[in-house]
Design a protein around this motif. Structure first.
Motif, PDB file in Angstrom:
ATOM      1  N   VAL A  67      -2.321   5.020  -3.204  1.00 48.30           N
ATOM      2  CA  VAL A  67      -3.385   5.916  -2.744  1.00 48.30           C
ATOM      3  C   VAL A  67      -2.796   7.276  -2.398  1.00 48.30           C
ATOM      4  O   VAL A  67      -1.580   7.442  -2.237  1.00 48.30           O
ATOM      5  CB  VAL A  67      -4.128   5.323  -1.533  1.00 48.30           C
ATOM      6  N   THR A 116      -7.144   6.964   3.329  1.00 50.19           N
ATOM      7  CA  THR A 116      -7.527   5.969   2.330  1.00 50.19           C
ATOM      8  C   THR A 116      -6.760   4.670   2.552  1.00 50.19           C
ATOM      9  O   THR A 116      -7.316   3.576   2.446  1.00 50.19           O
ATOM     10  CB  THR A 116      -7.252   6.509   0.920  1.00 50.19           C
ATOM     11  N   LEU A 166       0.874  -1.172   0.000  1.00 44.59           N
ATOM     12  CA  LEU A 166       0.000   0.000   0.000  1.00 44.59           C
ATOM     13  C   LEU A 166       0.912   1.222   0.000  1.00 44.59           C
ATOM     14  O   LEU A 166       1.597   1.496   0.981  1.00 44.59           O
ATOM     15  CB  LEU A 166      -0.881  -0.006   1.250  1.00 44.59           C
ATOM     16  N   ARG A 217      -8.205   0.792   3.207  1.00 43.29           N
ATOM     17  CA  ARG A 217      -7.813  -0.350   2.377  1.00 43.29           C
ATOM     18  C   ARG A 217      -7.175  -1.449   3.228  1.00 43.29           C
ATOM     19  O   ARG A 217      -7.421  -2.636   3.015  1.00 43.29           O
ATOM     20  CB  ARG A 217      -6.828   0.107   1.301  1.00 43.29           C
ATOM     21  N   ASP A 229      -9.661  -3.524   5.171  1.00 40.23           N
ATOM     22  CA  ASP A 229     -10.373  -4.468   4.303  1.00 40.23           C
ATOM     23  C   ASP A 229      -9.499  -5.660   3.929  1.00 40.23           C
ATOM     24  O   ASP A 229      -9.995  -6.779   3.735  1.00 40.23           O
ATOM     25  CB  ASP A 229     -10.822  -3.765   3.023  1.00 40.23           C
ATOM     26  N   LEU A 230      -8.202  -5.413   3.855  1.00 42.73           N
ATOM     27  CA  LEU A 230      -7.273  -6.395   3.326  1.00 42.73           C
ATOM     28  C   LEU A 230      -6.722  -7.348   4.381  1.00 42.73           C
ATOM     29  O   LEU A 230      -6.506  -8.533   4.125  1.00 42.73           O
ATOM     30  CB  LEU A 230      -6.110  -5.644   2.661  1.00 42.73           C
ATOM     31  N   MET A 253      -1.333  -1.140  -4.283  1.00 43.57           N
ATOM     32  CA  MET A 253      -2.400  -0.159  -4.154  1.00 43.57           C
ATOM     33  C   MET A 253      -1.750   1.195  -3.903  1.00 43.57           C
ATOM     34  O   MET A 253      -1.106   1.389  -2.873  1.00 43.57           O
ATOM     35  CB  MET A 253      -3.345  -0.512  -3.004  1.00 43.57           C
TER      36      MET A 253
END
Length: 465
Positions: free
Chosen positions: A413, A418, A391, A422, A425-426, A411
């Motif tokens: 961002v 943000t 990330l 993420r 969720d991950l 990812m």
């Protein structure tokens, strides 16, 4: 009692309005507590005099001011100069040993480890700069807070331009000066890494006569630093992992807990100890600490015990368990700062952890024209750390995202908020997550969001974060 009004007036060439005694010093009105001296600094964006009512409402005993006020005060011509004068006066009345620490990476960690190592033998008699108070205001503040009967003072000094350390070290006047490491940092302000080494080497200019310079043996800039120390140091000591270092790790073995078992050789002596903090960069820090403890005449065996018990520092290696899908995940908080060298070091630490590896990495700032190359250059250490998902936070991370495209899940961002969404969720139970980036990116907000229900390993070891 830390300062009387008369002592403050004498140190700062000011005039006291009344008798008072201060037990602490602060220049941030939000940090003022009962008995503190409030220094009303004037800056480009704000004027500390505006906060005098708040400071005294919170219990300030007196203030250093440059304007009239009804509160107990010492009036001076300029409050920033007065803070420096107060720091110099604190240093002048201190009869013990002073240690200065700088470096591109590791200076705060080394300072905290050195404090722990010395405090083990001299409980309550060792003073150090708190947080990362290492600049033109933080250093004199840290000195001004030093109790008059301090036996050892440990002060961190930082810089991002040439000449800054030369000014700070002449206020601190250390008996022992340490450079932890030289690495690309603040490269926007320096033509090359050698210039960074020269700027860090300025710390030796303030050494007291006969003082000790402590230099990283494994650094490509070792000889440059030794030459910088030569005109000022009575003795230069090197530390490192390679043969030839005065203080050397002859063995560094990772334990199942993530800690390291280290055997260090100091001249003819050997010391074996457990180092609680993982990673070879921490082994290097520990060697610098041992070199300083020996130079200060401290107890090496007790220093080894202190290194075994150190917890992680918030933003600099604190570990905690946080909830994830199906259970808990390990979070490694390195959110305070980042440069290419420290990124590589902490990714190597992540590589040793069990479970799936996730990396939340914020952009590295103040790297100048070479920034795209430095960011893209993190691709290989990320892959070597077996990171499954990266990330990446911030615009400057674009070259790294491109370098990793098609190799792992990426990812990219814009901001920390943000990234936190993420990550939640991950993440799943058993994951190991590294959070690291330059302080201005704000990744500490990710850590705060995860720590809401987390259990800090540092907290469990009695370490305040």
């Amino acid at each position: 009692m830390l300062w009387t009004a008369g002592e403050i007036a004498a140190a700062t060439y000011g005039i006291a309005s009344a008798d008072f005694a201060a037990t602490g010093v602060a220049f941030d009105s939000r940090e003022v507590g009962p008995g503190d001296l409030f220094v009303a600094l004037t800056g480009e964006s704000t004027d500390g005099h505006r906060f005098l009512p708040q400071a005294f409402a919170q219990g300030a005993a007196g203030a250093i001011v440059s304007v009239d006020t009804p509160h107990p005060h010492v009036r001076v011509a300029e409050t920033f100069a007065a803070l420096n004068d107060l720091g110099r006066a604190a240093r002048a009345r201190m009869a013990g040993t002073v240690i200065g620490v700088t470096g591109s990476v590791g200076k705060t960690s080394a300072k905290e480890a050195l404090f722990a190592a010395l405090d083990r033998s001299l409980p309550g008699e060792v003073h150090r700069s708190v947080k990362s108070y290492n600049n033109h205001t933080g250093v004199p503040l840290s000195l001004a807070r030093m109790p008059r009967d301090t036996r050892v003072g440990v002060f961190e000094m930082g810089m991002n331009h040439p000449g800054e350390l030369a000014a700070l070290t002449r206020i601190v006047r250390p008996h022992i000066a340490i450079v932890t490491a030289i690495a690309p940092a603040h490269t926007a302000f320096f033509p090359d890494e050698s210039a960074i080494a020269d700027a860090k080497g300025e710390i030796f200019q303030g050494l007291e006569p006969g003082g000790t310079a402590i230099v990283p043996f494994d650094s490509p800039h070792r000889d440059r630093l030794i030459a910088a120390a030569a005109p000022y140091a009575g003795r230069t000591v090197t530390f490192g992992l390679r043969k030839g270092a005065d203080v050397r790790a002859v063995e560094a073995m990772r334990l199942p807990s993530g800690a390291s078992f280290v055997t260090a050789k100091l001249g003819e002596r050997e010391l074996s100890f457990t180092l609680s903090q993982p990673g070879m960069h921490w082994v290097s820090n520990a060697l610098a600490v041992l070199a300083a403890v020996e130079a200060a005449g401290g107890d090496l065996a007790r220093a080894g015990l202190a290194l075994a018990e150190m917890g992680g520092l918030a933003g600099r290696g604190l570990r905690f368990m946080a909830p994830a899908a199906g259970g808990d995940m390990l979070v490694i908080d390195e959110s305070y700062n980042a440069n290419p060298a420290s990124m590589r070091a902490t990714l190597a630490v992540l590589a040793e952890e069990p479970g799936r590896h996730l990396a939340v990495l914020g952009e590295m700032r103040e790297l100048g024209d070479a920034s795209p190359d430095y960011h893209a250059g993190l691709a290989e250490p990320i892959l070597a750390a077996n990171v499954e998902t990266a990330l990446l936070v911030g615009e400057a991370m674009a070259p790294l995202a491109q370098a990793l495209e098609g190799r792992i899940e990426v990812m990219h961002v814009a901001d920390a908020a943000t990234a936190l969404g993420r990550l939640k969720d991950l993440a799943r139970a058993g994951d190991a997550v590294l959070v690291k980036g330059s302080n201005g990116v704000g990744l500490s907000r990710i850590v705060a969001g995860l720590r809401g229900a987390g259990d800090a390993i540092g907290d469990r070891m009695g370490v305040k974060t």
